[in-house]
Design an enzyme around this catalytic site. Structure first.
Site, PDB file in Angstrom:
ATOM      1  N   ALA A   1      33.544  47.797  46.722  1.00 15.92           N
ATOM      2  CA  ALA A   1      34.933  48.676  46.871  1.00 15.92           C
ATOM      3  C   ALA A   1      36.213  48.018  46.562  1.00 15.92           C
ATOM      4  CB  ALA A   1      35.064  49.534  48.041  1.00 15.92           C
TER       5      ALA A   1
ATOM      6  N   GLY B   1      30.262  47.070  48.619  1.00 16.15           N
ATOM      7  CA  GLY B   1      29.801  48.512  47.876  1.00 16.15           C
ATOM      8  C   GLY B   1      29.040  48.162  46.851  1.00 16.15           C
TER       9      GLY B   1
ATOM     10  N   GLU C   1      31.893  42.877  54.156  1.00 16.43           N
ATOM     11  CA  GLU C   1      32.919  43.805  54.710  1.00 16.43           C
ATOM     12  C   GLU C   1      33.538  43.061  55.942  1.00 16.43           C
ATOM     13  OE1 GLU C   1      30.107  44.603  52.914  1.00 16.43           O
ATOM     14  OE2 GLU C   1      30.408  46.543  52.058  1.00 16.43           O
TER      15      GLU C   1
HETATM   16  C1  LIG Z   1      37.372  53.815  49.666  1.00 18.71           C
HETATM   17  C2  LIG Z   1      36.564  53.916  51.031  1.00 18.71           C
HETATM   18  C3  LIG Z   1      35.070  53.225  50.609  1.00 18.71           C
HETATM   19  C4  LIG Z   1      34.316  53.485  52.075  1.00 18.71           C
HETATM   20  C5  LIG Z   1      33.005  52.559  51.794  1.00 18.71           C
HETATM   21  C6  LIG Z   1      33.363  51.152  51.728  1.00 18.71           C
HETATM   22  C7  LIG Z   1      32.273  50.350  51.920  1.00 18.71           C
HETATM   23  C8  LIG Z   1      32.483  49.017  51.014  1.00 18.71           C
HETATM   24  C9  LIG Z   1      33.391  48.174  51.315  1.00 18.71           C
HETATM   25  C10 LIG Z   1      33.553  47.125  50.341  1.00 18.71           C
HETATM   26  O1  LIG Z   1      32.948  47.060  49.443  1.00 18.71           O
HETATM   27  S1  LIG Z   1      35.024  46.053  50.699  1.00 18.71           S
HETATM   28  C11 LIG Z   1      34.688  44.997  49.563  1.00 18.71           C
HETATM   29  C12 LIG Z   1      33.517  43.819  49.654  1.00 18.71           C
HETATM   30  N1  LIG Z   1      33.567  42.779  48.419  1.00 18.71           N
HETATM   31  C13 LIG Z   1      34.106  41.717  48.877  1.00 18.71           C
HETATM   32  O2  LIG Z   1      34.553  41.409  49.906  1.00 18.71           O
HETATM   33  C14 LIG Z   1      34.070  40.679  47.745  1.00 18.71           C
HETATM   34  C15 LIG Z   1      35.674  40.165  47.315  1.00 18.71           C
HETATM   35  N2  LIG Z   1      35.625  39.314  46.282  1.00 18.71           N
HETATM   36  C16 LIG Z   1      35.082  38.222  46.290  1.00 18.71           C
HETATM   37  O3  LIG Z   1      34.625  37.610  47.159  1.00 18.71           O
HETATM   38  C17 LIG Z   1      35.515  37.368  45.010  1.00 18.71           C
HETATM   39  O4  LIG Z   1      36.584  37.888  44.298  1.00 18.71           O
HETATM   40  C18 LIG Z   1      34.436  37.452  43.896  1.00 18.71           C
HETATM   41  C19 LIG Z   1      34.006  38.588  43.562  1.00 18.71           C
HETATM   42  C20 LIG Z   1      32.880  36.653  44.365  1.00 18.71           C
HETATM   43  C21 LIG Z   1      35.018  36.686  42.766  1.00 18.71           C
HETATM   44  O5  LIG Z   1      35.395  35.524  43.134  1.00 18.71           O
HETATM   45  P1  LIG Z   1      36.420  34.635  41.813  1.00 18.71           P
HETATM   46  O6  LIG Z   1      36.629  33.452  42.691  1.00 18.71           O
HETATM   47  O7  LIG Z   1      35.631  34.608  40.601  1.00 18.71           O
HETATM   48  O8  LIG Z   1      37.504  35.470  41.566  1.00 18.71           O
HETATM   49  P2  LIG Z   1      38.694  35.866  42.796  1.00 18.71           P
HETATM   50  O9  LIG Z   1      40.026  35.049  42.415  1.00 18.71           O
HETATM   51  O10 LIG Z   1      38.289  35.778  44.104  1.00 18.71           O
HETATM   52  O11 LIG Z   1      38.963  37.430  42.327  1.00 18.71           O
HETATM   53  C22 LIG Z   1      39.582  37.787  41.114  1.00 18.71           C
HETATM   54  C23 LIG Z   1      40.614  38.828  41.190  1.00 18.71           C
HETATM   55  O12 LIG Z   1      39.707  40.052  41.562  1.00 18.71           O
HETATM   56  C24 LIG Z   1      40.269  40.613  42.843  1.00 18.71           C
HETATM   57  N3  LIG Z   1      39.266  41.115  43.642  1.00 18.71           N
HETATM   58  C25 LIG Z   1      38.040  40.414  44.046  1.00 18.71           C
HETATM   59  N4  LIG Z   1      37.217  41.464  44.531  1.00 18.71           N
HETATM   60  C26 LIG Z   1      37.948  42.389  44.757  1.00 18.71           C
HETATM   61  C27 LIG Z   1      37.630  43.721  45.224  1.00 18.71           C
HETATM   62  N5  LIG Z   1      36.541  44.016  45.903  1.00 18.71           N
HETATM   63  N6  LIG Z   1      38.549  44.631  45.224  1.00 18.71           N
HETATM   64  C28 LIG Z   1      39.902  44.385  44.592  1.00 18.71           C
HETATM   65  N7  LIG Z   1      40.091  43.265  43.863  1.00 18.71           N
HETATM   66  C29 LIG Z   1      39.145  42.250  44.091  1.00 18.71           C
HETATM   67  C30 LIG Z   1      40.873  39.318  43.294  1.00 18.71           C
HETATM   68  O13 LIG Z   1      41.977  39.780  44.154  1.00 18.71           O
HETATM   69  C31 LIG Z   1      41.578  38.585  42.272  1.00 18.71           C
HETATM   70  O14 LIG Z   1      42.630  39.367  41.848  1.00 18.71           O
HETATM   71  P3  LIG Z   1      44.036  38.551  41.328  1.00 18.71           P
HETATM   72  O15 LIG Z   1      44.291  37.370  42.460  1.00 18.71           O
HETATM   73  O16 LIG Z   1      43.682  37.814  40.125  1.00 18.71           O
HETATM   74  O17 LIG Z   1      45.034  39.552  41.038  1.00 18.71           O
END
Ligand SMILES: CCCCCCC/C=C/C(=O)SCCNC(=O)CCNC(=O)[C@H](O)C(C)(C)COP(=O)(O)OP(=O)(O)OC[C@H]1O[C@@H](n2cnc3c(N)ncnc32)[C@H](O)[C@@H]1OP(=O)(O)O
Length: 723
Positions: free
Chosen positions: A61, A106, A129
């Site tokens: 998400a 998500g 999460e």
């Molecule tokens: C609205 C309500 C919904 C209710 C149900 C919700 C249930 C679900 C909840 C979730 O899914 S919470 C999110 C869970 N996911 C994570 O925790 C993953 C987080 N991301 C990472 O671990 C890493 O980013 C990655 C995907 C493994 C990629 O790693 P990499 O080293 O390649 O890049 P990064 O520098 O970490 O990220 C690049 C860029 O992308 C942004 N970003 C990463 N993940 C997300 C995300 N899930 N949402 C929004 N943005 C994300 C990160 O901030 C970086 O941004 P910038 O710094 O370049 O601006």
């Protein structure tokens, strides 16, 4: 954002597109749901394959939406992702998830809604999460145990650990793993299963497995979650939600999952942990005063590294390098250390399900400096002695290739002095790893006054390649982390002088959420480490000027308690006694020591100190505010670029509880005026403790109306910066 096209006639290929990680924002979720429905309604389509754009399935998400950083009402967000997963699962045509890169949060919940899952061999899957102070609230806590059983589901949901494709296959989380093109494999697979009945593939309709020892499993998981992160809400909520899968029908379990999520989402803990997530990304965007920065300064490739000294730190560094696939030349004279590092590499290989040889063949042990000549980068990890390190750097500067980067793993010494000992000061940086270096996620990259952009870029990039979060800091005694630790440890010692006990101080800090209080931590690291530093600084031992009183140094209050323990041979766990008593040398279980309490009584009597009752609030405020106050000084001097850097250092390197955001986040959350007023109060009571004098930056921020922490970085750019 989500398109579908037909391939091989009857396969609808849906591509989730939201770079960089295909996060499921509310809008993207709705769009994808529409695409799924259209594909299902297309009579030419028999089966759907869902993949992500740009080599990754989905990073979950959209955390910016969850954190309220972009304006989407919570309910809309929840319903769009949940509705998407439900729609996918309810589809009358098989949906196959083609997972490469990551399927996290998500993203994995979406894959769990699919009827089949194919993963690329390099893919990682998980529900992180909990690390954001949340739980998987798109059905993940209900579907996962129905697919992989309760023991695995409890562990994965409550810790947030991600798994490799291979482990996912063993758990039954995916149906097939391919090392080839995942889309092709998924399309092939989809054509084979196009006519399979779907009822048993819909996880929401599957009865959950009920192991006989379910109650015990749940109880153990709950206790583990509580122990692992004291006071953290999310791990407990995760266990509660998974438990619901065992006790309630799917729809009611889902409802409980959403209620728990609704409580977590607006919590201070979730805000703090999401702040940490973004802080860890912000710190990668480093810059130097001359204008060089992460965008315009490419890192140099490191295809061969050298490590000098295989003590505790050097061993961990060597293992980290090997694990990242980088060949290492390791220089060490003590054969015992070679055996230790070999055993570590064998253990690591087993953990990664690799053959021992695949790791061991990447290391070459040597006694000869000339064998280092070919390395792109050398990390020195010898004894913490400036003269010794300077000599070594001078020698390396003659024996290594002229373009080899020379890095020091010093935790506090002057990187500029090391650079000055070489003929290539621009290629010298500090790479301060944290023990154990193959486990801890933090790397402080210490930029000397003459470090070049390429040296900084290479060290920062190498940290990332080793799986660490690299934080750039400027050179000063103790850099950012250890410099802030000093006032914290000092306050703790002063509290002992005033009447507290080590276990009282530690209990308050551990209740706050630290994995270990300051005294237990000091016993673990060894009291002699700080003793040596104080001796070098003329604060302890023979270098103290004659006539200096025991409790004063340079006109300020000083506590010699730790020095006295060292003089008694109490160096911590390694000698079986320090601030606590242990089972024996190397013991781990700390028990209060009556000897120490007598010693403290005698000490107070000798110095005319009347013990008083000290409450929890005072312990917490004096230790934590003194530490954060030093953080403000570090920001004011430009040693760190922003509060996010300091908070990342403390959360990843010093056991600061992530659900409290970090020291700067914590004081911002408490309220800067309140923190300033408490520091002023303590300063009045202890005028001879300079660390309690509120920093100019803290005063400045309060005078500016206490801007939110998200604005500090920008405000600091107007101040003097070394970064
Ligand atoms: C609205 C309500 C919904 C209710 C149900 C919700 C249930 C679900 C909840 C979730 O899914 S919470 C999110 C869970 N996911 C994570 O925790 C993953 C987080 N991301 C990472 O671990 C890493 O980013 C990655 C995907 C493994 C990629 O790693 P990499 O080293 O390649 O890049 P990064 O520098 O970490 O990220 C690049 C860029 O992308 C942004 N970003 C990463 N993940 C997300 C995300 N899930 N949402 C929004 N943005 C994300 C990160 O901030 C970086 O941004 P910038 O710094 O370049 O601006």
């Amino acid at each position: 954002m989500a398109q579908y096209s037909r391939v091989r006639g009857s396969v609808a290929l849906l591509r989730l597109t939201n770079p960089p990680v295909n996060a499921l924002s509310a809008a993207v979720s709705r769009d994808l749901e529409r695409a799924v429905r259209s594909a299902c309604a297309d009579s030419a389509v028999r089966v759907l394959v869902l993949r992500g754009h740009g080599g990754t399935f989905c990073g979950g998400a959209d955390i910016r939406e969850l954190a309220g950083l972009v304006d989407v009402p919570f309910r809309v967000g929840v319903s769009s992702l949940v509705a998407l997963v439900d729609a996918v699962e309810a589809a009358e045509k098989p949906v196959v998830a083609a997972i490469e890169g990551v399927a996290l949060g998500g993203g994995l919940e979406l894959a769990l809604g699919c009827h089949f899952r194919i993963a690329h061999g390099q893919a990682r899957l998980g529900l992180p999460e909990v690390t954001l102070g949340l739980l998987p609230a798109a059905g993940g806590t209900q579907r996962l145990p129905r697919l992989v059983g309760f023991p695995a589901a409890l562990e994965l949901v409550a810790t947030g650990r991600d798994v490799s494709a291979e482990e996912a296959l063993a758990l039954g989380l995916v149906d097939h793993v391919t090392d080839g093109d995942v889309e092709e494999a998924a399309v092939e697979f989809a054509r084979r299963v196009a006519d399979e009945p779907l009822a048993s593939r819909r996880l929401s309709t599957r009865p959950p497995p009920r192991p006989a020892d379910l109650d015990t499993l749940l109880q153990v998981a709950l206790e583990r979650a509580q122990r692992r992160a004291r006071g953290a809400l999310a791990p407990v909520a995760c266990v509660q939600a998974v438990r619901a899968a065992a006790t309630l029908p799917f729809t009611q379990g889902l409802q409980l999952e959403q209620e728990l999520m609704a409580a977590l989402l607006p919590s201070n803990q979730a805000r703090a942990m999401q702040y940490c997530f973004f802080a860890q990304r912000i710190v990668g965007k480093w810059s130097l005063p001359g204008g060089a920065n992460w965008r315009n300064s490419p890192a140099r490739a490191v295809s061969r590294a050298a490590v000098i000294g295989l003590g505790t730190m050097g061993r961990g560094i060597a293992v980290s390098l090997v694990r990242a696939g980088i060949p290492v030349v390791a220089m060490e004279t003590d054969e015992k250390q070679l055996r230790v590092v070999t055993a570590m590499l064998e253990r690591e290989a087993a953990k990664q399900r690799r053959s021992p040889d695949s790791y061991l063949q990447l290391v070459q042990f040597t006694l000869e400096r000339r064998d280092l000549g070919d390395a792109d980068l050398v990390v020195e990890a010898v004894f913490e002695d400036l003269a010794l390190k300077k000599r070594l750097f001078a020698e390396l500067s003659s024996s290594c290739r002229p373009d080899t980067l020379l890095c020091s793993n010093t935790s506090a010494l002057d990187v500029d002095a090391l650079a000055a000992a070489t003929r290539r000061p621009e290629l010298v940086v500090g790479m301060h790893f944290f023990a154990p270096a193959h486990v801890m996620k933090l790397l402080e990259v210490v930029c000397g006054a003459r470090s070049s952009p390429v040296a900084v870029a290479t060290a920062m990039q190498l940290g990332k390649r080793l799986g660490k979060v690299s934080v750039a800091v400027a050179n000063c005694p103790g850099f950012a982390g250890n410099r802030m630790l000093k006032p914290y440890v000092e306050q703790a010692s002063f509290l002992l002088e005033e009447g507290a006990t080590p276990q009282q101080v530690d209990a308050v800090l551990e209740d706050f959420g630290f994995a270990m209080g300051v005294f237990r931590m000091s016993d673990l690291s060894g009291l002699d480490v700080g003793w040596r530093v104080r001796e070098e600084a003329g604060l302890a031992g023979p270098t103290v000027p004659p006539g200096e009183s025991a409790r004063r140094r340079h006109g300020c209050r000083y506590s010699p308690l730790a020095d006295l323990l060292c003089e008694h041979g109490r160096l911590g766990q390694k000698t079986g006694r320090g601030w606590y008593l242990y089972e024996g040398p190397g013991g781990r279980a700390a028990t209060p020591d009556p000897w120490l309490h007598d010693f403290l009584d005698q000490y107070r009597r000798r110095h005319g100190l009347r013990p008083r009752r000290i409450d929890q609030q005072e312990v917490l405020e004096r230790c934590l505010y003194a530490l954060a106050n030093e953080g403000f000084r570090i920001l004011e001097e430009g040693v760190a670029a922003g509060p996010e850097d300091i908070d990342t250092i403390y959360v990843l390197g010093y056991g600061w509880p992530a659900h409290r955001g970090g020291p700067m986040y914590h004081v911002a959350a408490v309220g800067l005026p309140a923190v300033l007023s408490r520091l002023e109060h303590f300063r009045r009571l202890h005028p001879d403790v300079p660390q309690l004098r509120p920093s100019a930056l803290l005063r400045h921020l309060v005078a500016e109306g206490s801007p939110p922490i998200s604005r500090w970085r920008e405000l600091l750019k107007g101040l003097r910066s070394q970064l």
